[in-house]
Design an enzyme around this catalytic site. Structure first.
Site, mmCIF file in Angstrom:
data_model
loop_
_atom_site.group_PDB
_atom_site.id
_atom_site.type_symbol
_atom_site.label_atom_id
_atom_site.label_comp_id
_atom_site.label_asym_id
_atom_site.label_seq_id
_atom_site.Cartn_x
_atom_site.Cartn_y
_atom_site.Cartn_z
ATOM 1 N N GLU A 83 0.863 -1.177 0.000
ATOM 2 C CA GLU A 83 0.000 0.000 0.000
ATOM 3 C C GLU A 83 0.899 1.225 0.000
ATOM 4 O OE1 GLU A 83 -2.839 -0.320 3.256
ATOM 5 O OE2 GLU A 83 -4.294 -1.230 1.884
ATOM 6 N N GLU A 137 -5.892 -3.037 -6.362
ATOM 7 C CA GLU A 137 -6.578 -2.165 -7.316
ATOM 8 C C GLU A 137 -5.996 -2.301 -8.721
ATOM 9 O OE1 GLU A 137 -5.665 0.913 -4.198
ATOM 10 O OE2 GLU A 137 -7.191 1.960 -5.381
ATOM 11 N N LYS A 139 -2.576 -6.779 8.572
ATOM 12 C CA LYS A 139 -1.773 -5.551 8.515
ATOM 13 C C LYS A 139 -0.662 -5.550 9.557
ATOM 14 C CE LYS A 139 -4.769 -3.156 5.835
ATOM 15 N NZ LYS A 139 -4.432 -2.338 4.677
ATOM 16 N N ARG A 169 -4.302 -9.555 1.653
ATOM 17 C CA ARG A 169 -5.724 -9.365 1.321
ATOM 18 C C ARG A 169 -6.587 -10.564 1.666
ATOM 19 N NH1 ARG A 169 -5.427 -4.054 1.212
ATOM 20 N NH2 ARG A 169 -3.960 -3.309 -0.358
HETATM 21 CA CA CA Z 1 -3.006 1.022 4.978
#
Ligand code: CA
Length: 414
Positions: A197, A359, A249, A233
């Site tokens: 990210e 994405e 995370k 994910r």
């Molecule tokens: Ca983040």
């Protein structure tokens, strides 16, 4: 300060250096006979301020500010501007300080960078509108892409300070509970959808014990780093309801080694985007609160092939770091020196400006093609991800140094 300043460190005067005299970012290094010294980047050199302080060359109100090998003690002083002014004067072309200070310059190529500060706590936000829209569209459909709260509050969660690492640290692919949509039960296995990210990190440099205004929050931010919030994910998809991300995370968050001060970024301030709904008083914009910082992500395959997979800009955020910090304190939550706030993934409007593999590959449905012809939906072992960023004026740039990490295979022995 919109002109490039001239330094007696001649490498700081080249048009393409990340570290002109206008920048002066703060880091911690080892090498050239030093262990964990604080340094200030200037051109291709570092001014060893731990050594300069020991030689009584710095004009600080206290002693031993840099002896601990971290910038937290300096952040806690109320001398941010004075020290930066001193450095600019002392490193300027023609400064009488040159003779004494040049003995404390070391070449960056001889050094290894360490964590620039001790992260007291880490909070991660979700404040990029294009990212939230893309992810929401994938999971809930275009009609319900943004949750109803999104345009009113900067959504965040309390992350882990313990797994924030400096650029160059290898990232071990995490194990976790995975459950595909057609699986009856979850299984425990290495993440197959490991992702990056692209974010900016804001560092809180002044403590607060109660609710603070957006302007006060802006004053309390010390500086910024590039931040890669590695995300699994598939672990996230199974665990995140109803309390949000947890182990997905927690593996690692990589930051760039140099803290770029808010003062260095002042000439690059830009407005937040137009508001669909007026923000409540405690979050209202009080002026240009974002920065024009060009950002990109480079993917390096195990064979060394580099592919730039994203080009975007920090000004794409919906909420500024000051608004996020003000919101963070709105309940009375105390903040400490060294608190780190992740901006949230910074995606632009275009497909090639998306800040995560999720994405870019649209959940794996549209794999990316790398320069070597291979395709990727998510990250494979041996892949390396490098974030780069710079605020760019006509004749100088404010860089952050690279923020890089390589994926290494899961530890299967435990
Ligand atoms: Ca983040």
């Amino acid at each position: 300060m919109t002109q490039r300043l001239s330094s007696w460190v001649t490498s700081a005067n080249s048009a393409d250096t990340e570290f002109p005299l206008n920048n002066l970012p703060y880091g911690v290094f080892t090498g050239a006979g030093r262990t964990a010294h604080c340094g200030v980047a200037i051109g291709d050199q570092v001014l060893d301020v731990t050594a300069a302080e020991a030689a009584d060359l710095l004009q600080l109100g206290q002693r031993n500010v840099f002896a601990g090998g971290s910038w937290n003690a300096f952040m806690a002083l109320d001398e941010w501007s004075q020290f930066r002014s001193y450095l600019i004067d002392a490193l300027s072309e023609g400064s009488p300080a040159q003779t004494q200070l040049q003995a404390h310059l070391v070449s960056q190529s001889d050094l290894q960078m360490l964590m620039p500060f001790t992260v007291t706590e880490f909070t991660d936000f979700y404040a990029g509108r294009h990212h939230a829209t893309n992810v929401g569209t994938m999971f809930r459909g275009a009609e319900n892409a943004l949750p109803p709260n999104w345009l009113h509050i900067p959504i965040g969660y309390n992350g882990r300070a313990s797994s924030v690492v400096v650029s160059g640290t290898n990232i071990t692919r995490p194990f976790g509970q995975l459950k595909g949509p057609d699986d009856e039960f979850p299984r425990f296995a290495p993440s197959a959808r490991f992702d990056l990210e692209l974010e900016m990190g804001a560092i809180v440099g002044k403590p607060s014990s109660d609710r603070i205004s957006v302007d006060q929050a802006d004053d309390n931010i010390f500086g910024y780093v590039l931040l890669n919030d590695w995300s699994a994910r598939d672990i996230q998809a199974w665990e995140y309801q109803p309390l949000g991300p947890f182990q997905a995370k927690a593996t690692a968050t990589t930051i760039s080694p140099w803290i770029v001060t808010k003062e260095a970024l002042e000439p690059f301030r830009v407005n937040t985007p137009a508001r669909e709904f007026t923000l409540l008083e405690h979050l209202k914009d009080t002026g240009p609160m974002l920065y024009d910082i060009q950002l990109s992500v480079v993917h390096t395959a195990p064979d060394g092939t580099e592919t730039t997979i994203t080009n975007t800009n920090y000004k794409n955020m919906y909420y500024s770091a000051a608004q996020q910090l003000a919101h963070h304190t709105s309940s009375g939550c105390p903040m400490r020196v060294g608190d780190l706030l992740g901006s949230g993934t910074i995606s632009g409007e275009l497909k090639e400006s998306r800040g995560s593999m999720l994405e870019l590959s649209w959940g794996g449905k549209e794999p990316l093609t790398l320069s070597n012809g291979q395709s990727r939906s998510f990250l494979e072992d041996g892949d390396q991800i490098t974030l780069v960023g710079a605020a760019i004026q006509t004749d100088y740039r404010i860089g952050f140094g690279v923020c890089t990490g390589k994926i290494v295979p899961s530890n299967t022995t435990t």
